[in-house]
Design an enzyme around this catalytic site. Structure first.
Site, PDB file in Angstrom:
ATOM      1  N   GLU A 136       0.809  -1.219   0.000  1.00 64.41           N
ATOM      2  CA  GLU A 136       0.000   0.000   0.000  1.00 64.41           C
ATOM      3  C   GLU A 136       0.842   1.268   0.000  1.00 64.41           C
ATOM      4  O   GLU A 136       1.522   1.567   0.983  1.00 64.41           O
ATOM      5  CB  GLU A 136      -0.938   0.042   1.207  1.00 64.41           C
ATOM      6  CG  GLU A 136      -1.826   1.280   1.183  1.00 64.41           C
ATOM      7  CD  GLU A 136      -2.823   1.357   2.320  1.00 64.41           C
ATOM      8  OE1 GLU A 136      -3.817   2.099   2.185  1.00 64.41           O
ATOM      9  OE2 GLU A 136      -2.612   0.691   3.351  1.00 64.41           O
TER      10      GLU A 136
ATOM     11  N   GLU B  40     -12.748   2.655   3.287  1.00 70.26           N
ATOM     12  CA  GLU B  40     -11.836   3.061   4.358  1.00 70.26           C
ATOM     13  C   GLU B  40     -11.979   4.560   4.604  1.00 70.26           C
ATOM     14  O   GLU B  40     -11.117   5.360   4.257  1.00 70.26           O
ATOM     15  CB  GLU B  40     -10.391   2.692   4.036  1.00 70.26           C
ATOM     16  CG  GLU B  40      -9.543   2.701   5.307  1.00 70.26           C
ATOM     17  CD  GLU B  40      -8.060   2.593   5.070  1.00 70.26           C
ATOM     18  OE1 GLU B  40      -7.375   2.064   5.946  1.00 70.26           O
ATOM     19  OE2 GLU B  40      -7.568   3.057   4.017  1.00 70.26           O
TER      20      GLU B  40
END
Length: 257
Positions: free
Chosen positions: A140, A237
């Site tokens: 990520e 998220e």
């Protein structure tokens, strides 16, 4: 906009009024979701989560390798790979979710070439462990707004690392909010390489709330994913700024799901 992607609730931040994470899983299911994700696992009730997953039929899309260790600092490489091993072992009862890896911070005095080579070596070692276990790792990229010294803050660099490692068990997590914070053009950075992306997360600019509360063009985001033939789920998220039922309704409206 015709594609409708499966939605995965970040129960770290959502359905908090329900109580602990197991209760949040049940609330997410009651809200019509089949997928969920959260961050670190060592402080979580893993057994209770496993039971809630079994009861509800929910599936975890991802969680983070814990503890977090650097992929660019050779002194932390062994600990990083061990963290992957321990996370795989501890979370197998959760259905072998994908495991998120962040890069760690830049090492003072280290060249760009050395950073890249160290990252590839660490990720390759971790990917070997993941391949043996049948688990996906998700690299990520983050952003300098939150982490000024983070090494991996570029989608293009993240994809370069995934390509260099060359493992089917290492893919990129593309976070629309992190990417927007870095001023990236989504279509440009993902063009021709969407096959290297296994998960997408969303939040609106600037304050990381639900889609529809900020400045991002969600019709364009979804159309870009569809045009690129993205075939995974979308992780929610974000920090809800509305009651969760309203937050989810707005998100579904904006994402067409």
């Amino acid at each position: 906009m015709s594609a409708c992607y499966p939605l995965s609730s970040c129960i770290e931040w959502q359905f908090t009024e329900s109580g602990d994470l197991a209760a949040r899983l049940r609330s997410a299911k009651a809200a019509g979701l089949d997928l969920a994700e959260f961050h670190l696992w060592r402080d979580k009730p893993v057994d209770a989560l496993a039971q809630a997953l079994e009861e509800t039929g929910m599936r975890l899309t991802s969680l983070c390798v814990d503890p977090r260790r650097s992929i660019v600092d050779p002194a932390e490489r062994e600990d990083m790979v061990q963290a992957v091993r321990e996370t795989i072992a501890a979370t197998e009862k959760l259905g072998k979710p994908a495991l998120i890896v962040a890069s760690g911070f830049r090492v003072e005095g280290m060249s760009e070439e050395e950073h890249f080579a160290n990252a590839v070596a660490a990720l390759r070692a971790a990917a070997d462990v993941a391949e043996e276990a049948g688990v996906m790792l998700l690299l990520e990229p983050l952003n300098t707004r939150l982490f000024s010294a983070m090494y991996l803050v570029s989608t293009s660099l993240g994809l370069d690392l995934v390509e260099a490692v060359g493992s089917p068990n290492l893919r990129l997590l593309y976070d629309v909010w992190h990417s927007a914070c870095m001023g990236e053009d989504m279509a440009q950075v993902l063009a021709g390489r969407i096959h290297l992306v296994a998960h997408v997360q969303v939040a609106d600019m600037d304050d990381r709330h639900e889609p529809g509360t900020g400045t991002l063009d969600w019709a364009k985001v979804c159309q870009t994913l569809e045009d690129l033939n993205y075939a995974g789920a979308i992780g929610l998220e974000y920090f809800p700024s509305l009651p969760m039922d309203q937050s989810l309704a707005l998100t579904r409206q904006k994402l067409g799901c």
